[in-house]
Design a protein around this motif. Structure first.
Motif, PDB file in Angstrom:
ATOM      1  N   MET A   1      38.906 -53.248  36.072  1.00 28.36           N
ATOM      2  CA  MET A   1      40.060 -53.773  36.026  1.00 28.36           C
ATOM      3  C   MET A   1      40.660 -53.881  37.367  1.00 28.36           C
ATOM      4  N   ILE A   2      41.476 -55.040  37.277  1.00 30.84           N
ATOM      5  CA  ILE A   2      42.533 -55.310  38.410  1.00 30.84           C
ATOM      6  C   ILE A   2      44.189 -54.937  37.840  1.00 30.84           C
ATOM      7  N   THR A   3      44.618 -54.667  39.027  1.00 32.53           N
ATOM      8  CA  THR A   3      46.507 -54.611  39.189  1.00 32.53           C
ATOM      9  C   THR A   3      46.632 -55.785  39.132  1.00 32.53           C
ATOM     10  N   ALA A   4      48.154 -56.151  38.633  1.00 31.50           N
ATOM     11  CA  ALA A   4      48.919 -57.522  38.890  1.00 31.50           C
ATOM     12  C   ALA A   4      49.282 -57.093  41.003  1.00 31.50           C
ATOM     13  N   PRO A   5      49.110 -56.109  41.068  1.00 31.56           N
ATOM     14  CA  PRO A   5      49.472 -56.538  43.049  1.00 31.56           C
ATOM     15  C   PRO A   5      48.555 -56.692  43.144  1.00 31.56           C
ATOM     16  N   GLN A   6      47.462 -56.146  42.996  1.00 29.10           N
ATOM     17  CA  GLN A   6      45.785 -57.017  43.306  1.00 29.10           C
ATOM     18  C   GLN A   6      45.362 -58.609  43.637  1.00 29.10           C
ATOM     19  N   LEU A   7      46.071 -58.244  42.633  1.00 27.03           N
ATOM     20  CA  LEU A   7      45.850 -60.332  41.956  1.00 27.03           C
ATOM     21  C   LEU A   7      47.059 -61.110  42.911  1.00 27.03           C
ATOM     22  N   ARG A   8      47.433 -60.348  42.672  1.00 23.70           N
ATOM     23  CA  ARG A   8      48.992 -61.783  44.307  1.00 23.70           C
ATOM     24  C   ARG A   8      48.222 -61.237  45.052  1.00 23.70           C
ATOM     25  N   ALA A   9      48.246 -59.919  45.502  1.00 23.78           N
ATOM     26  CA  ALA A   9      47.177 -59.986  47.145  1.00 23.78           C
ATOM     27  C   ALA A   9      45.988 -60.710  47.269  1.00 23.78           C
ATOM     28  N   ALA A  10      45.186 -60.728  46.585  1.00 23.06           N
ATOM     29  CA  ALA A  10      43.726 -61.382  46.671  1.00 23.06           C
ATOM     30  C   ALA A  10      43.608 -62.823  46.750  1.00 23.06           C
ATOM     31  N   ARG A  11      44.985 -63.232  45.710  1.00 14.43           N
ATOM     32  CA  ARG A  11      45.643 -64.473  46.104  1.00 14.43           C
ATOM     33  C   ARG A  11      46.000 -65.259  47.449  1.00 14.43           C
ATOM     34  N   ALA A  12      46.608 -64.236  47.817  1.00  8.66           N
ATOM     35  CA  ALA A  12      47.586 -64.272  48.851  1.00  8.66           C
ATOM     36  C   ALA A  12      46.843 -64.073  50.493  1.00  8.66           C
ATOM     37  N   LEU A  13      45.365 -63.589  49.600  1.00  8.76           N
ATOM     38  CA  LEU A  13      44.002 -63.217  51.108  1.00  8.76           C
ATOM     39  C   LEU A  13      43.481 -64.235  51.036  1.00  8.76           C
ATOM     40  N   LEU A  14      42.906 -64.975  50.393  1.00  7.98           N
ATOM     41  CA  LEU A  14      42.394 -66.353  49.974  1.00  7.98           C
ATOM     42  C   LEU A  14      43.476 -67.891  50.494  1.00  7.98           C
ATOM     43  N   GLY A  15      44.979 -67.369  50.017  1.00  2.61           N
ATOM     44  CA  GLY A  15      45.486 -68.978  50.021  1.00  2.61           C
ATOM     45  C   GLY A  15      46.058 -69.755  49.497  1.00  2.61           C
ATOM     46  N   ILE A  16      45.640 -69.124  47.717  1.00  2.00           N
ATOM     47  CA  ILE A  16      45.503 -70.653  47.216  1.00  2.00           C
ATOM     48  C   ILE A  16      46.999 -69.936  45.897  1.00  2.00           C
TER      49      ILE A  16
END
Length: 104
Positions: A1-16
């Motif tokens: 599973m994935i949390t909303a904060p994980q999703l936002r952080a992952a996207r930020a780390l990727l710069g997308i």
């Protein structure tokens, strides 16, 4: 599973942005927006979640579950178990202030 904060952080780390994540995952931008707006664990159909997680992993993100250890090398960021959002939102009643020393 994935949390909303994980999703936002992952996207930020990727710069997308949300649009690029939608393209990579084959999901719509409104679906990504709904997922990111969730309060905790992202809820959705299994197919959409698998597309999302697969796209993040292919892009270079390792999702780490609660209490799990990282299986790969590389840099990362993780919230401490005792994280309290009130400490940074200004709604914490204690007088404690974050300093660069306490964050480092």
């Amino acid at each position: 599973m994935i949390t909303a904060p994980q999703l936002r952080a992952a996207r930020a780390l990727l710069g997308i942005d949300q649009r690029r994540l939608a393209e990579l995952s084959g999901l719509s931008v409104p679906t990504i927006q709904r997922m990111e707006a969730s309060e905790a664990m992202i809820r959705g159909n299994v197919d959409s979640l698998m597309k999302l997680i697969g796209a993040l992993e292919l892009a270079g993100v390792e999702l780490i579950g609660e209490g799990a250890t990282s299986q790969a090398s590389g840099r990362g960021v993780r919230l401490k178990a005792d994280f309290d959002p009130a400490k940074i939102s200004g709604t914490d009643n204690s007088k404690a202030k974050l300093s660069m020393r306490s964050v480092a």
